[in-house]
Design an enzyme around this catalytic site. Structure first.
Site, PDB file in Angstrom:
ATOM      1  N   THR A  76       0.891  -1.147  -0.130  1.00 42.05           N
ATOM      2  CA  THR A  76       0.034  -0.178   0.202  1.00 42.05           C
ATOM      3  C   THR A  76       0.967   1.298   0.126  1.00 42.05           C
ATOM      4  O   THR A  76       1.812   1.075   0.598  1.00 42.05           O
ATOM      5  CB  THR A  76      -0.775   0.111   1.125  1.00 42.05           C
TER       6      THR A  76
ATOM      7  N   ARG B 234     -13.600  -9.042  -2.224  1.00 41.80           N
ATOM      8  CA  ARG B 234     -13.347  -8.273  -1.070  1.00 41.80           C
ATOM      9  C   ARG B 234     -12.776  -6.759  -1.193  1.00 41.80           C
ATOM     10  O   ARG B 234     -11.977  -6.500  -2.215  1.00 41.80           O
ATOM     11  CB  ARG B 234     -12.446  -8.976   0.070  1.00 41.80           C
TER      12      ARG B 234
ATOM     13  N   GLY C 263     -11.266  -3.541   0.751  1.00 40.97           N
ATOM     14  CA  GLY C 263     -10.489  -2.865   2.139  1.00 40.97           C
ATOM     15  C   GLY C 263     -10.991  -1.387   2.296  1.00 40.97           C
ATOM     16  O   GLY C 263     -11.763  -0.992   1.466  1.00 40.97           O
ATOM     17  N   ASP C 264     -10.219  -0.893   3.242  1.00 42.35           N
ATOM     18  CA  ASP C 264     -10.358   0.452   3.585  1.00 42.35           C
ATOM     19  C   ASP C 264     -10.067   1.444   2.659  1.00 42.35           C
ATOM     20  O   ASP C 264     -10.623   2.560   2.785  1.00 42.35           O
ATOM     21  CB  ASP C 264      -9.784   0.546   5.024  1.00 42.35           C
TER      22      ASP C 264
ATOM     23  N   THR D 237      -2.768   2.516   6.456  1.00 41.09           N
ATOM     24  CA  THR D 237      -2.372   1.321   5.934  1.00 41.09           C
ATOM     25  C   THR D 237      -2.622   0.155   7.077  1.00 41.09           C
ATOM     26  O   THR D 237      -2.449   0.508   8.126  1.00 41.09           O
ATOM     27  CB  THR D 237      -1.132   1.135   5.460  1.00 41.09           C
ATOM     28  N   GLY D 238      -3.004  -1.028   6.676  1.00 36.57           N
ATOM     29  CA  GLY D 238      -3.221  -2.046   7.725  1.00 36.57           C
ATOM     30  C   GLY D 238      -4.212  -2.980   7.428  1.00 36.57           C
ATOM     31  O   GLY D 238      -4.849  -3.118   6.198  1.00 36.57           O
TER      32      GLY D 238
ATOM     33  N   GLY E 239      -7.847  -3.917   6.721  1.00 38.29           N
ATOM     34  CA  GLY E 239      -8.562  -3.153   6.203  1.00 38.29           C
ATOM     35  C   GLY E 239      -9.810  -3.030   7.068  1.00 38.29           C
ATOM     36  O   GLY E 239     -10.648  -2.273   7.196  1.00 38.29           O
TER      37      GLY E 239
END
Ligand code: ASP
Length: 219
Positions: free
Chosen positions: A87, A115, A117-118, A138-139, A141
């Site tokens: 990311t 899927r 993510g955030d 970042t992480g 999500g």
């Protein structure tokens, strides 16, 4: 300053997803396009495409094969340091005091098909508001979506008058940790302050202020 936003998800072949997101912001009445609709929009605008093989790297393929074998879904952060190429986020404040944020990601390795993510979700992984701050996360999500992390940092500043560092600390080192979410974020406040908190072992990050030399850090 206008709270305008653009995002795309589930696109393949698009060479520059952030530029496509900016086109959604500038050239469409919408905020978020996904899948075929987003791809068709990119084609309509004549944006650059690359064949699927262009996006496949040896290292990423190896990670995917290993994750499949272990039946696990991985975050870049959970990999060895030399493998961290995932990311990418950016936040900025211009000389007028306007704030902006952008985040681009391939998501988590071996995620379920479909899927999201955030990162493309405005307020979860990405947010900017001249009244408070610009944030790119970042992480893992799912936790960032549930915690509405980027907007939470902004809200703590806007409605509770917290400074950027305190708001980030509360969200990343307390609220996220309690939820079980691993990751971090980069943020710039309306006053030009910078915060780069993370609750993982490391987060590749760099920052620069006018008149100062650029800084980088990993751990
Ligand atoms: N936040 C991204 C996602 O969950 C992954 C990452 O930041 O590495 O899709």
């Amino acid at each position: 300053h206008s709270l305008k936003a653009g995002a795309v998800s589930a696109v393949s072949g698009v060479r520059h997803p952030i530029l496509l997101s900016k086109k959604v912001l500038e050239n469409s009445p919408h905020v978020f396009l996904s899948g075929k609709g987003a791809i068709d929009f990119a084609k309509h605008l004549g944006m650059e495409f690359q064949p699927m093989k262009w996006f496949i790297t040896k290292q990423r393929k190896k990670q995917l094969i290993e994750a499949k074998a272990r039946q696990s879904v991985l975050l870049d952060h959970s990999e060895k340091q030399t493998d961290k190429f995932g990311t990418v986020g950016a936040v900025a404040r211009d000389k007028m005091g306007h704030l902006a944020a952008a985040t681009s990601t391939g998501g988590m390795t071996n995620k379920q098909y479909g899927r999201i993510g955030d990162s493309p979700i405005i307020g979860a992984g990405t947010y900017a508001n001249d009244q408070s701050c610009a944030v790119s996360c970042t992480g893992h999500g799912e936790y960032f979506i549930r915690g509405v992390v980027a907007y939470d940092v902004s809200c703590l500043m806007e409605y509770k008058n917290m400074d950027l560092a305190s708001a980030c600390k509360l969200v990343v080192h307390d609220k996220l940790v309690k939820l079980g979410g691993k990751g971090g974020l980069i943020a710039v406040g309306k006053d030009g302050s910078i915060a780069l908190p993370f609750n993982t072992k490391g987060m590749y990050r760099a920052w620069v202020k006018e008149g100062e030399s650029p800084q980088v850090a990993i751990d």
